[in-house]
Motif scaffolding. Structure first.
Motif, PDB file in Angstrom:
ATOM      1  N   ILE A  34       0.853  -1.176   0.000  1.00  0.00           N
ATOM      2  CA  ILE A  34       0.000   0.000   0.000  1.00  0.00           C
ATOM      3  C   ILE A  34       0.895   1.233   0.000  1.00  0.00           C
ATOM      4  O   ILE A  34       1.812   1.333   0.820  1.00  0.00           O
ATOM      5  CB  ILE A  34      -0.913   0.005   1.247  1.00  0.00           C
ATOM      6  CG1 ILE A  34      -1.801  -1.233   1.251  1.00  0.00           C
ATOM      7  CG2 ILE A  34      -1.748   1.263   1.299  1.00  0.00           C
ATOM      8  CD1 ILE A  34      -2.607  -1.388   2.503  1.00  0.00           C
ATOM      9  N   GLU A  37       1.572   8.083   1.925  1.00  0.00           N
ATOM     10  CA  GLU A  37       1.233   9.430   1.468  1.00  0.00           C
ATOM     11  C   GLU A  37       2.436  10.360   1.643  1.00  0.00           C
ATOM     12  O   GLU A  37       2.558  11.051   2.636  1.00  0.00           O
ATOM     13  CB  GLU A  37       0.043   9.965   2.255  1.00  0.00           C
ATOM     14  CG  GLU A  37      -1.227   9.206   2.011  1.00  0.00           C
ATOM     15  CD  GLU A  37      -2.379   9.822   2.760  1.00  0.00           C
ATOM     16  OE1 GLU A  37      -2.450  11.054   2.873  1.00  0.00           O
ATOM     17  OE2 GLU A  37      -3.210   9.060   3.245  1.00  0.00           O
ATOM     18  N   SER A  42       1.397   9.799  -4.742  1.00  0.00           N
ATOM     19  CA  SER A  42       1.161   8.671  -3.840  1.00  0.00           C
ATOM     20  C   SER A  42      -0.168   8.822  -3.099  1.00  0.00           C
ATOM     21  O   SER A  42      -0.830   7.827  -2.794  1.00  0.00           O
ATOM     22  CB  SER A  42       2.314   8.524  -2.855  1.00  0.00           C
ATOM     23  OG  SER A  42       2.417   9.659  -2.036  1.00  0.00           O
ATOM     24  N   LEU A  46      -3.031   6.038  -3.379  1.00  0.00           N
ATOM     25  CA  LEU A  46      -3.622   5.427  -2.191  1.00  0.00           C
ATOM     26  C   LEU A  46      -5.140   5.516  -2.236  1.00  0.00           C
ATOM     27  O   LEU A  46      -5.835   4.538  -1.930  1.00  0.00           O
ATOM     28  CB  LEU A  46      -3.099   6.101  -0.923  1.00  0.00           C
ATOM     29  CG  LEU A  46      -3.723   5.633   0.383  1.00  0.00           C
ATOM     30  CD1 LEU A  46      -3.336   4.186   0.656  1.00  0.00           C
ATOM     31  CD2 LEU A  46      -3.301   6.525   1.521  1.00  0.00           C
TER      32      LEU A  46
END
Length: 115
Positions: A34, A37, A42, A46
């Protein structure tokens, strides 16, 4: 009657969560970890990852729940109602249904390129 509806709502929630969990594992396997941030890209990645898990996972979970409820009403309740391990048989049937639907999903997506 209300007890039976509540019971199926709980099984539908379990199927829904199993479907979302399967899609989360699938996305994690395909896309990797995952994303954190750290930048705008990104952050968007996400949010798309989470949206994909919720959208596709909920669809998968609804299909799984519908199939399980049909299986339970028309087969499991009639055949195994008096069994000692009825709950365990329902859980195993839900997991087997998850495997069957996951294999079907894989075949339709990767092999036959329908999805």
């Amino acid at each position: 009657m209300l007890k039976r509806i509540f019971e199926y709502v709980l099984w539908a929630i379990a199927a829904f969560l199993l479907g979302m969990g399967y899609i989360f594992l699938l996305f994690t396997f395909i896309l990797g970890e995952i994303p954190e941030e750290t930048s705008l890209i990104s952050f968007v990645t996400l949010k798309l990852f989470i949206f994909g898990v919720i959208y596709v996972g909920s669809t998968f979970g609804v299909i799984l729940a519908a199939l399980f409820i049909l299986l339970d009403v028309f087969y499991l309740k009639r055949k195994w109602q008096q069994s000692k391990h009825f709950f365990l048989k329902r859980v195993i049937s839900l997991l087997l249904l998850l495997i069957v639907v996951a294999v079907l999903h894989y075949l339709l997506e990767k092999t036959f390129d329908v999805i």
